[in-house]
Motif scaffolding. Structure first.
Motif, PDB file in Angstrom:
ATOM      1  N   ILE A 104     -10.317  -0.058   9.412  1.00  0.00           N
ATOM      2  CA  ILE A 104      -9.571   0.708   8.412  1.00  0.00           C
ATOM      3  C   ILE A 104     -10.526   1.071   7.287  1.00  0.00           C
ATOM      4  O   ILE A 104     -11.255   0.212   6.779  1.00  0.00           O
ATOM      5  CB  ILE A 104      -8.393  -0.114   7.834  1.00  0.00           C
ATOM      6  CG1 ILE A 104      -7.410  -0.529   8.937  1.00  0.00           C
ATOM      7  CG2 ILE A 104      -7.673   0.675   6.748  1.00  0.00           C
ATOM      8  CD1 ILE A 104      -6.359  -1.529   8.461  1.00  0.00           C
ATOM      9  N   THR A 105     -10.559   2.334   6.899  1.00  0.00           N
ATOM     10  CA  THR A 105     -11.319   2.750   5.719  1.00  0.00           C
ATOM     11  C   THR A 105     -10.349   3.313   4.691  1.00  0.00           C
ATOM     12  O   THR A 105      -9.400   4.023   5.039  1.00  0.00           O
ATOM     13  CB  THR A 105     -12.385   3.812   6.061  1.00  0.00           C
ATOM     14  OG1 THR A 105     -11.746   4.956   6.634  1.00  0.00           O
ATOM     15  CG2 THR A 105     -13.409   3.257   7.036  1.00  0.00           C
ATOM     16  N   LEU A 106     -10.593   2.980   3.437  1.00  0.00           N
ATOM     17  CA  LEU A 106      -9.683   3.378   2.378  1.00  0.00           C
ATOM     18  C   LEU A 106     -10.429   4.115   1.277  1.00  0.00           C
ATOM     19  O   LEU A 106     -11.523   3.705   0.868  1.00  0.00           O
ATOM     20  CB  LEU A 106      -8.993   2.153   1.764  1.00  0.00           C
ATOM     21  CG  LEU A 106      -8.095   1.316   2.690  1.00  0.00           C
ATOM     22  CD1 LEU A 106      -7.621   0.072   1.960  1.00  0.00           C
ATOM     23  CD2 LEU A 106      -6.909   2.135   3.172  1.00  0.00           C
TER      24      LEU A 106
ATOM     25  N   LEU B 137      -0.830   1.012   5.328  1.00  0.00           N
ATOM     26  CA  LEU B 137      -1.794  -0.080   5.413  1.00  0.00           C
ATOM     27  C   LEU B 137      -1.088  -1.396   5.731  1.00  0.00           C
ATOM     28  O   LEU B 137      -1.594  -2.197   6.533  1.00  0.00           O
ATOM     29  CB  LEU B 137      -2.565  -0.204   4.096  1.00  0.00           C
ATOM     30  CG  LEU B 137      -3.576  -1.349   4.018  1.00  0.00           C
ATOM     31  CD1 LEU B 137      -4.606  -1.262   5.133  1.00  0.00           C
ATOM     32  CD2 LEU B 137      -4.258  -1.375   2.652  1.00  0.00           C
ATOM     33  N   ILE B 138       0.051  -1.629   5.121  1.00  0.00           N
ATOM     34  CA  ILE B 138       0.816  -2.847   5.406  1.00  0.00           C
ATOM     35  C   ILE B 138       1.146  -2.926   6.891  1.00  0.00           C
ATOM     36  O   ILE B 138       1.000  -3.972   7.533  1.00  0.00           O
ATOM     37  CB  ILE B 138       2.108  -2.882   4.565  1.00  0.00           C
ATOM     38  CG1 ILE B 138       1.771  -2.979   3.073  1.00  0.00           C
ATOM     39  CG2 ILE B 138       2.996  -4.057   4.976  1.00  0.00           C
ATOM     40  CD1 ILE B 138       2.965  -2.825   2.160  1.00  0.00           C
ATOM     41  N   ASP B 139       1.577  -1.808   7.463  1.00  0.00           N
ATOM     42  CA  ASP B 139       1.934  -1.775   8.889  1.00  0.00           C
ATOM     43  C   ASP B 139       0.724  -2.069   9.778  1.00  0.00           C
ATOM     44  O   ASP B 139       0.838  -2.783  10.779  1.00  0.00           O
ATOM     45  CB  ASP B 139       2.522  -0.410   9.251  1.00  0.00           C
ATOM     46  CG  ASP B 139       3.895  -0.172   8.623  1.00  0.00           C
ATOM     47  OD1 ASP B 139       4.530  -1.162   8.210  1.00  0.00           O
ATOM     48  OD2 ASP B 139       4.321   0.995   8.553  1.00  0.00           O
ATOM     49  N   LYS B 140      -0.434  -1.541   9.417  1.00  0.00           N
ATOM     50  CA  LYS B 140      -1.639  -1.763  10.222  1.00  0.00           C
ATOM     51  C   LYS B 140      -2.071  -3.230  10.184  1.00  0.00           C
ATOM     52  O   LYS B 140      -2.445  -3.802  11.218  1.00  0.00           O
ATOM     53  CB  LYS B 140      -2.784  -0.877   9.723  1.00  0.00           C
ATOM     54  CG  LYS B 140      -2.613   0.597  10.059  1.00  0.00           C
ATOM     55  CD  LYS B 140      -3.777   1.429   9.518  1.00  0.00           C
ATOM     56  CE  LYS B 140      -3.609   2.899   9.858  1.00  0.00           C
ATOM     57  NZ  LYS B 140      -4.711   3.729   9.311  1.00  0.00           N
ATOM     58  N   ILE B 141      -1.994  -3.837   9.011  1.00  0.00           N
ATOM     59  CA  ILE B 141      -2.341  -5.247   8.893  1.00  0.00           C
ATOM     60  C   ILE B 141      -1.332  -6.108   9.653  1.00  0.00           C
ATOM     61  O   ILE B 141      -1.701  -7.037  10.384  1.00  0.00           O
ATOM     62  CB  ILE B 141      -2.406  -5.668   7.414  1.00  0.00           C
ATOM     63  CG1 ILE B 141      -3.554  -4.946   6.705  1.00  0.00           C
ATOM     64  CG2 ILE B 141      -2.572  -7.177   7.280  1.00  0.00           C
ATOM     65  CD1 ILE B 141      -3.588  -5.169   5.201  1.00  0.00           C
ATOM     66  N   ASP B 142      -0.066  -5.784   9.490  1.00  0.00           N
ATOM     67  CA  ASP B 142       0.989  -6.537  10.172  1.00  0.00           C
ATOM     68  C   ASP B 142       0.838  -6.431  11.692  1.00  0.00           C
ATOM     69  O   ASP B 142       1.006  -7.425  12.418  1.00  0.00           O
ATOM     70  CB  ASP B 142       2.360  -6.007   9.734  1.00  0.00           C
ATOM     71  CG  ASP B 142       3.495  -6.951  10.096  1.00  0.00           C
ATOM     72  OD1 ASP B 142       3.326  -8.169   9.924  1.00  0.00           O
ATOM     73  OD2 ASP B 142       4.549  -6.467  10.549  1.00  0.00           O
TER      74      ASP B 142
END
Length: 324
Positions: free
Chosen positions: A199-201, A297-302
């Motif tokens: 992930i890049t932010l 981002l929350i969904d990707k981490i989860d």
């Protein structure tokens, strides 16, 4: 010792180079090439170890700050109600050696000299914080697991290529003009390594909100952080400002002298600097940066955490089957 003129020149060298800086950068390119090759070989030869719990790394590619600490806090706050999270970091410029437990279930276990300023910031500002500092992240992860961790966040862990993890990389708010590795540029890892991240932010991917705790009419800004120019937005609310080197160790006399010099009511400090000054008995205003991560981002981490747990259960069941 912090040198304002040298710091200003380095800022120009890395971000707004003129003819003179470009000439120096060009002359240093052979050294950058050697450094580039060493880093590339390190990543190429690394064999990532997969731990029994998911590991998330928050990192960046350049020297200095890119907002790793606020993002790590935001991830901790988002997921700490579901998981027992340990934050693990190096503890840069701490006065201790080896592994140190800084906070356990919100109870602080050492002083800021032992932990380093960034680790103590986590310990003080996060509810029920679990924080470990260690140069050897693997040892620290094993310790966290033995203490009941089921999720670990590595602050500045991208370079630990021998650990299997979800790599989140932050782009700096201001992109360097020269895309070289050090010493010809500000990149400590090649810019192409953004492709190695999961992930890049960018700044637009994160919601940031600044506020001041206990503001006064006459605040003087005092900072010991990387890239202090990031605080320029607050200058007009202050009677003056004094910048020191990153992780500067303040003395009470130094802080009292600054208050007297500007005839200020309070010192305005970041949370990172607050942990080193809070016991001096001086009036402090605290610049608080809150970061909110977007649902994507929350969904990707989860998803990473849940898929990790599923794959771990499948592996455990297959191991049991082999024993039958």
């Amino acid at each position: 010792m912090f040198n304002p003129k040298l710091h200003a020149w380095l800022e120009r060298y890395f971000y707004q180079p003129g003819y003179f800086e470009i000439v120096i950068s060009t002359l240093l390119l052979p050294f950058s090439l050697i450094y580039y090759c060493l880093v590339w070989v390190k990543f190429k030869l690394a064999k990532p170890v997969k731990f029994s719990i998911p590991i998330i790394s928050v990192g960046n590619l350049i020297l200095g700050g890119s907002g790793k600490t606020p993002l790590t806090k935001a991830i901790f706050n988002e997921f700490s109600n579901k998981y027992k999270i340990f934050i693990i970091l190096r503890g840069y410029k701490r006065e201790s050696k080896g592994m140190q437990i800084v906070a356990l279930n919100g109870v602080i276990k050492c002083d800021v000299a032992t932990s380093g300023d960034e680790a103590m910031e986590y310990a003080i500002s996060l509810k029920n914080a679990n924080v470990i500092v260690s140069n050897d992240r693997k040892i620290a992860i094993d310790k966290a697991i033995s203490l009941g961790a089921n999720l670990v966040i590595l602050d500045d862990g991208f370079g630990k290529a021998d650990i299997y993890k979800l790599n989140i990389l932050l782009h700096p708010a201001k992109e360097p003009r020269l895309n070289f590795t050090i010493p010809s540029g500000v990149y400590r890892y090649p810019k192409s390594f953004y492709n190695l991240a999961d992930i890049t932010l960018k700044s637009s991917d994160i919601i940031k909100e600044n506020s001041i705790i206990k503001p006064t009419d006459k605040m003087v800004l005092v900072s010991g952080i990387a890239n202090p120019s990031r605080l320029s937005f607050i200058y007009d609310r202050c009677v003056g400002y004094e910048h020191f080197g990153d992780h500067h160790k303040f003395s009470k006399f130094e802080c009292e002298s600054i208050l007297k010099k500007y005839n200020a009511d309070s010192l305005l400090v970041t949370q990172k600097d607050y942990v080193k000054i809070k016991d001096f008995g001086l009036k402090l205003s605290i610049l608080e940066l809150k970061t909110t991560i977007l649902p994507n981002l929350i969904d990707k981490i989860d998803m990473f955490i849940k898929s990790y747990q599923i794959s771990d259960r499948i592996y455990s069941n297959s191991q049991k089957g082999d024993l039958c």
